[in-house]
Design a protein around this motif. Structure first.
Motif, PDB file in Angstrom:
ATOM      1  N   ASP A  14      -1.215   3.364  -6.999  1.00 37.18           N
ATOM      2  CA  ASP A  14      -0.280   3.354  -5.862  1.00 37.18           C
ATOM      3  C   ASP A  14      -0.289   4.700  -5.150  1.00 37.18           C
ATOM      4  O   ASP A  14      -0.361   5.741  -5.777  1.00 37.18           O
ATOM      5  N   PRO A  45       7.001  -2.143 -12.080  1.00 39.71           N
ATOM      6  CA  PRO A  45       7.027  -3.245 -11.109  1.00 39.71           C
ATOM      7  C   PRO A  45       8.144  -4.240 -11.409  1.00 39.71           C
ATOM      8  O   PRO A  45       8.431  -4.537 -12.566  1.00 39.71           O
ATOM      9  N   TYR A  60       5.327  -9.144  -8.667  1.00 39.97           N
ATOM     10  CA  TYR A  60       3.873  -9.097  -8.571  1.00 39.97           C
ATOM     11  C   TYR A  60       3.392 -10.328  -7.813  1.00 39.97           C
ATOM     12  O   TYR A  60       4.039 -11.366  -7.787  1.00 39.97           O
ATOM     13  N   ILE A  64      -2.608  -0.080 -12.572  1.00 36.80           N
ATOM     14  CA  ILE A  64      -1.954  -0.011 -11.261  1.00 36.80           C
ATOM     15  C   ILE A  64      -2.279   1.303 -10.568  1.00 36.80           C
ATOM     16  O   ILE A  64      -2.132   2.372 -11.146  1.00 36.80           O
ATOM     17  N   VAL A 100       1.516  -5.248  -6.800  1.00 31.61           N
ATOM     18  CA  VAL A 100       2.799  -5.085  -7.496  1.00 31.61           C
ATOM     19  C   VAL A 100       3.780  -4.364  -6.576  1.00 31.61           C
ATOM     20  O   VAL A 100       3.380  -3.657  -5.643  1.00 31.61           O
ATOM     21  N   TRP A 101       5.062  -4.546  -6.857  1.00 33.90           N
ATOM     22  CA  TRP A 101       6.124  -4.044  -5.973  1.00 33.90           C
ATOM     23  C   TRP A 101       7.314  -3.609  -6.815  1.00 33.90           C
ATOM     24  O   TRP A 101       7.619  -4.223  -7.849  1.00 33.90           O
ATOM     25  N   THR A 102       7.980  -2.562  -6.355  1.00 33.07           N
ATOM     26  CA  THR A 102       9.211  -2.118  -6.994  1.00 33.07           C
ATOM     27  C   THR A 102      10.165  -1.581  -5.920  1.00 33.07           C
ATOM     28  O   THR A 102       9.706  -1.109  -4.878  1.00 33.07           O
ATOM     29  N   GLN A 156       2.821  -3.475 -18.665  1.00 35.41           N
ATOM     30  CA  GLN A 156       2.645  -3.249 -17.232  1.00 35.41           C
ATOM     31  C   GLN A 156       1.189  -3.437 -16.811  1.00 35.41           C
ATOM     32  O   GLN A 156       0.611  -2.611 -16.114  1.00 35.41           O
ATOM     33  N   MET A 211       3.891   4.163 -11.447  1.00 33.78           N
ATOM     34  CA  MET A 211       4.356   3.935 -10.075  1.00 33.78           C
ATOM     35  C   MET A 211       5.482   4.893  -9.708  1.00 33.78           C
ATOM     36  O   MET A 211       6.338   5.211 -10.532  1.00 33.78           O
TER      37      MET A 211
END
Length: 176
Positions: free
Chosen positions: A51, A68, A71, A49, A23-25, A16, A63
């Motif tokens: 957040d 994630p 990205y 990361i 980055v996105w989830t 990671q 996160m």
């Protein structure tokens, strides 16, 4: 799988590590209805990361809604370096400053959220000669430029939505 980056650090999905990336989830339930809405973070030049995970809390390497799934790799050379700093140092100091600011903020799903935290970091570094980054712009650009970390990342994002749409279509067919 790792991808080279210009600053010597590599993207490493297993660990990671996403240097100089947004980055996105997915957010359960919310992303199921609107797959373009999710949780966002920004990584340092080494890939750590950060957040805005909730009121007065910015997490590091954990996160809020899991690993994630997408990205967006940004070019550290597009950072406007501060006097006496290399762009890499500016990137990291701006991610730090935005994180420290958001540790003192209340989380608001619609107005001041994880996307806003990332936008503040990009505004502080004047990424791509711009200080007009905002949550809507980042949401849209992540949709366009974001890359899925794997097929599983794609499925985690889209499968619940597709199942719900399929169920709705099936119900419409049955009742018409």
């Amino acid at each position: 799988m790792t991808l080279p980056l210009s600053n010597g650090h590599r993207i490493d999905h297993n660990k990671q590590r996403y240097p100089n990336c947004i980055v996105w989830t997915p957010i359960p339930c919310l992303t199921w209805f609107m797959p373009f809405i999710g949780h966002m973070g920004i990584a340092t030049s080494t890939g750590v990361i950060r957040d805005f995970a909730g009121p007065y809390f910015v997490s590091e390497d954990d996160m809020a809604f899991g690993r994630p799934t997408k990205y967006w790799q940004l070019n550290p050379e597009k950072v406007r370096g501060r006097k006496g700093q290399h762009p890499k140092e500016t990137w990291d100091s701006c991610v730090y400053e935005a994180s420290e600011e958001y540790k003192g903020r209340m989380h608001n799903l619609c107005c001041d959220n994880c996307h806003s935290h990332c936008a503040m970091a990009l505004n502080l570094m004047e990424y791509d000669n711009s200080n007009s980054w905002n949550m809507v712009k980042l949401c849209f650009l992540m949709l366009i430029y974001g890359k899925y970390v794997s097929v599983c990342g794609f499925l985690k994002t889209w499968l619940p939505f597709l199942i719900m749409v399929g169920g709705l279509v099936a119900l419409l067919v049955v009742f018409t």
